[in-house]
Design an enzyme around this catalytic site. Structure first.
Site, PDB file in Angstrom:
ATOM      1  N   ARG A 129     -18.048 -24.916 -43.335  1.00 45.56           N
ATOM      2  CA  ARG A 129     -17.055 -24.974 -44.412  1.00 45.56           C
ATOM      3  C   ARG A 129     -16.268 -23.668 -44.412  1.00 45.56           C
ATOM      4  O   ARG A 129     -16.724 -22.646 -44.909  1.00 45.56           O
ATOM      5  CB  ARG A 129     -17.757 -25.184 -45.766  1.00 45.56           C
ATOM      6  CG  ARG A 129     -16.797 -25.158 -46.969  1.00 45.56           C
ATOM      7  CD  ARG A 129     -15.791 -26.303 -46.877  1.00 45.56           C
ATOM      8  NE  ARG A 129     -14.961 -26.424 -48.062  1.00 45.56           N
ATOM      9  CZ  ARG A 129     -13.655 -26.125 -48.098  1.00 45.56           C
ATOM     10  NH1 ARG A 129     -13.054 -25.642 -47.018  1.00 45.56           N
ATOM     11  NH2 ARG A 129     -12.949 -26.316 -49.195  1.00 45.56           N
ATOM     12  N   CYS A 141     -22.297 -27.785 -49.982  1.00 46.60           N
ATOM     13  CA  CYS A 141     -20.911 -27.715 -50.433  1.00 46.60           C
ATOM     14  C   CYS A 141     -20.769 -28.456 -51.761  1.00 46.60           C
ATOM     15  O   CYS A 141     -21.411 -29.494 -51.979  1.00 46.60           O
ATOM     16  CB  CYS A 141     -19.996 -28.335 -49.385  1.00 46.60           C
ATOM     17  SG  CYS A 141     -18.244 -28.345 -49.840  1.00 46.60           S
ATOM     18  N   TYR A 143     -13.440 -25.647 -57.642  1.00 44.05           N
ATOM     19  CA  TYR A 143     -14.894 -25.706 -57.771  1.00 44.05           C
ATOM     20  C   TYR A 143     -15.333 -25.683 -59.230  1.00 44.05           C
ATOM     21  O   TYR A 143     -16.165 -24.885 -59.642  1.00 44.05           O
ATOM     22  CB  TYR A 143     -15.552 -24.577 -56.975  1.00 44.05           C
ATOM     23  CG  TYR A 143     -15.268 -24.671 -55.492  1.00 44.05           C
ATOM     24  CD1 TYR A 143     -15.623 -25.808 -54.774  1.00 44.05           C
ATOM     25  CD2 TYR A 143     -14.623 -23.641 -54.813  1.00 44.05           C
ATOM     26  CE1 TYR A 143     -15.356 -25.905 -53.422  1.00 44.05           C
ATOM     27  CE2 TYR A 143     -14.353 -23.738 -53.460  1.00 44.05           C
ATOM     28  CZ  TYR A 143     -14.724 -24.869 -52.768  1.00 44.05           C
ATOM     29  OH  TYR A 143     -14.449 -24.982 -51.426  1.00 44.05           O
TER      30      TYR A 143
END
Length: 580
Positions: free
Chosen positions: A235, A282, A420
């Site tokens: 990622r 993730c 996020y």
């Protein structure tokens, strides 16, 4: 480097942990990761312009993502198949229009400010993007391209290399660049910021090419308790920086003693080496399941944006104490910020932060890691030093660490403030307020089925099916049970959990609150006599008795994060020929 003739050879080996970083023969062309943005800046002038061009609101929403320097709403949902086409699309010639005026580069360079009109060039054409600047999700960073060429910026944010983006750009065309200046541009080699990215294992399933984001096939996750570095999910938010270990420096700021600067050798020799086994996941793992409910914005991760490794390095706690941290610090400081050495064309680095109490806790086990699975960190995983924050979302585990700041404030990074974060299913891009939600830190309970795959077929003669998977919970909470059903949730069986590879002694029981690593699980279930299709479900429970929700719709959110509903796969039973 070893070479693999077929991807499935990886699973045929007795121990995946013996694999080194294997190279792929093919050249990888990548599409970018982009950040989430929501823009509602429609003035009457823009309305008038779009009406003149015959475009409705949907066109205007697409336009918002045109030149986003730090990410664009257009890019979400751009997956591997589209990414593979990026190179051919980038080479698509721009048709010249002899009826438009010809400008020199000197004339274009005069248009750098809004009051003069903002002009850019792309493949020999000149564009006036003045009206777009106010709509740019990345703010005034777009002005860095003013008066010059778009190519260097589009090399970094390759999402622009799509036909519909070029079509939108054409609406702003005002002329052609002079032949002489076009030749000058062609003599300058285009700098691809991803040209020094490392080679990756060919078995990885690519979600984005530039920057590189990929996950392993789910079935190999449950084959090895420790995920080999080569197939550990990748990622990246920006190009992988090339860091010279001999000249590497880590700066620790914000403490009364002033700035402490450490070399890689300092980290290895001045501080005790600490090793933990920790799972990283993730925030977007299993996002693809949310996409099936309603489209979200983000990489279309399957169930394998999660992996498990051993990490070794200096404790962050020890390093902060060497830099002057004391009990008095906690009276004013609340956060520890991290900045990576990966950066975009503006010099903006990737950044994140974690709560101070996690950073300095003796039980927090936060590492400044320089080894992964007993070897130097691979380039994709943060060489030479990264933060490992066990139990915390992957986004806070900053790679290629360059700076640590003890602060009263969270990181101001886009990825901390405007990404996020989780929201209600009723929140959309017109109503979202990122400041209203806390940044994700600890992740919720999670499990998924790695074998059999959705759509697999088992023979009736086998009489039973073996189901395998992983389970993990954030915050150091230990997984204590995984329930598995093969009849859509009508009946359940408890799976066997393991914390090591088969044939090896189990890992010691973790201390309370320090269960950083996943559990692999397995159960063998008889095939129902009359069923022709199985709906297999798994759900996990941790030692705080947190459980997974049973379906995706109640936890759906516009960014597709925190996807942890019961995992479901459907498997067909093939009848034996003599029984038909």
């Amino acid at each position: 480097m070893q070479k693999i003739s077929a991807m499935l050879l990886l699973r045929c080996c007795q121990s995946l942990t013996r694999f080194g970083p294997l190279k792929t023969q093919r050249h990888l062309e990548l599409a970018p990761t982009v950040t989430s943005c929501a823009v509602r800046l429609w003035s009457s002038r823009e309305e008038q312009r779009s009406n003149q061009h015959g475009h409705g609101p949907s066109w205007r929403h697409a336009l918002v993502g045109l030149l986003a320097g730090t990410g664009a709403v257009l890019a979400y949902g751009l997956h591997y198949q589209q990414a593979e086409r990026a190179d051919s699309i980038r080479e698509k010639p721009v048709v010249t229009d002899s009826t438009l005026p010809v400008f020199s580069q000197e004339e274009v360079s005069k248009h750098r400010l809004l009051e003069d009109g903002v002009w850019v060039t792309y493949k020999g054409s000149v564009y006036d993007i003045t009206e777009f600047v106010a709509m740019h999700p990345g703010g005034d960073k777009i002005l860095l391209a003013a008066g010059g060429a778009l190519e260097p910026f589009w090399a970094l944010y390759a999402v622009h290399n799509q036909d519909h983006v070029l079509d939108i750009l054409s609406e702003y065309k005002v002329g052609e660049l002079s032949t002489e200046d076009q030749k000058k541009q062609q003599t300058v080699e285009s700098s691809d910021p991803y040209s020094s990215d490392p080679e990756r294992h060919s078995i990885l399933r690519i979600n984005n090419l530039k920057p590189f984001n990929a996950e392993p096939p789910p079935e190999i996750l449950s084959d090895s308790y420790i995920t080999p570095s080569a197939v550990f999910f990748k990622r990246n938010h920006l190009p992988v920086p090339r860091v010279d270990p001999a000249s590497y420096q880590l700066h620790i700021e914000g403490l009364p003693g002033g700035v402490l600067t450490l070399s890689l050798e300092d980290l290895k020799t001045r501080f005790p080496k600490h090793t933990i086994t920790a799972t990283l996941q993730c925030a977007g793992n299993r996002r693809s399941e949310m996409n099936k409910v309603k489209q979200v914005k983000g990489l279309n991760w399957g169930i394998a944006a999660i992996s498990n490794a051993t990490w070794s390095g200096a404790r962050l706690r020890d390093v902060l104490q060497a830099a002057g941290y004391s009990a008095e610090t906690s009276q004013w400081a609340r956060h520890v910020q991290f900045e990576g050495l990966d950066k975009d064309v503006t010099g903006t680095t990737y950044g994140a932060s974690i709560p101070l109490n996690k950073a300095v806790s003796e039980e927090g086990d936060v590492l400044l890691a320089y080894e992964m699975n007993g070897e130097d960190l691979p380039a994709d995983h943060g060489y030479p030093v990264r933060v490992v924050v066990p139990g915390t979302v992957g986004a806070r585990n900053v790679k290629w660490l360059g700076k640590i700041i003890v602060s009263a404030e969270e990181s101001s990074s886009h990825w901390q403030q405007n990404d996020y974060k989780g929201f209600s299913p009723g929140t959309d891009w017109d109503t979202v307020d990122f400041k209203s939600a806390p940044a994700i830190q600890e992740l919720p309970i999670q499990s998924a089925i790695t074998q059999p795959a959705d759509g697999a077929v088992v023979d009736r003669s086998a009489e039973e099916v073996t189901v395998k998977g992983y389970a993990w919970s954030g915050g150091g909470r230990e997984v204590v049970r995984v329930d598995v059903s093969v009849d859509g949730g009508k009946t359940w069986q408890v799976a066997e959990l393991r914390s090591s590879d088969k044939g090896q002694a189990p890992a010691p029981e973790p201390a309370p609150g320090r269960a950083w690593a996943w559990k692999l699980w397995e159960v063998t279930v008889p095939l129902p006599a009359k069923d022709t299709e199985l709906e297999i479900i798994c759900k996990a429970v941790d030692n705080s008795y947190n459980m997974q929700p049973d379906s995706v719709p109640p936890i759906w959110n516009l960014r597709g994060v925190l996807s942890n509903a019961w995992h479901r796969v459907k498997v067909k039973i093939r009848e034996d020929e003599e029984d038909e």
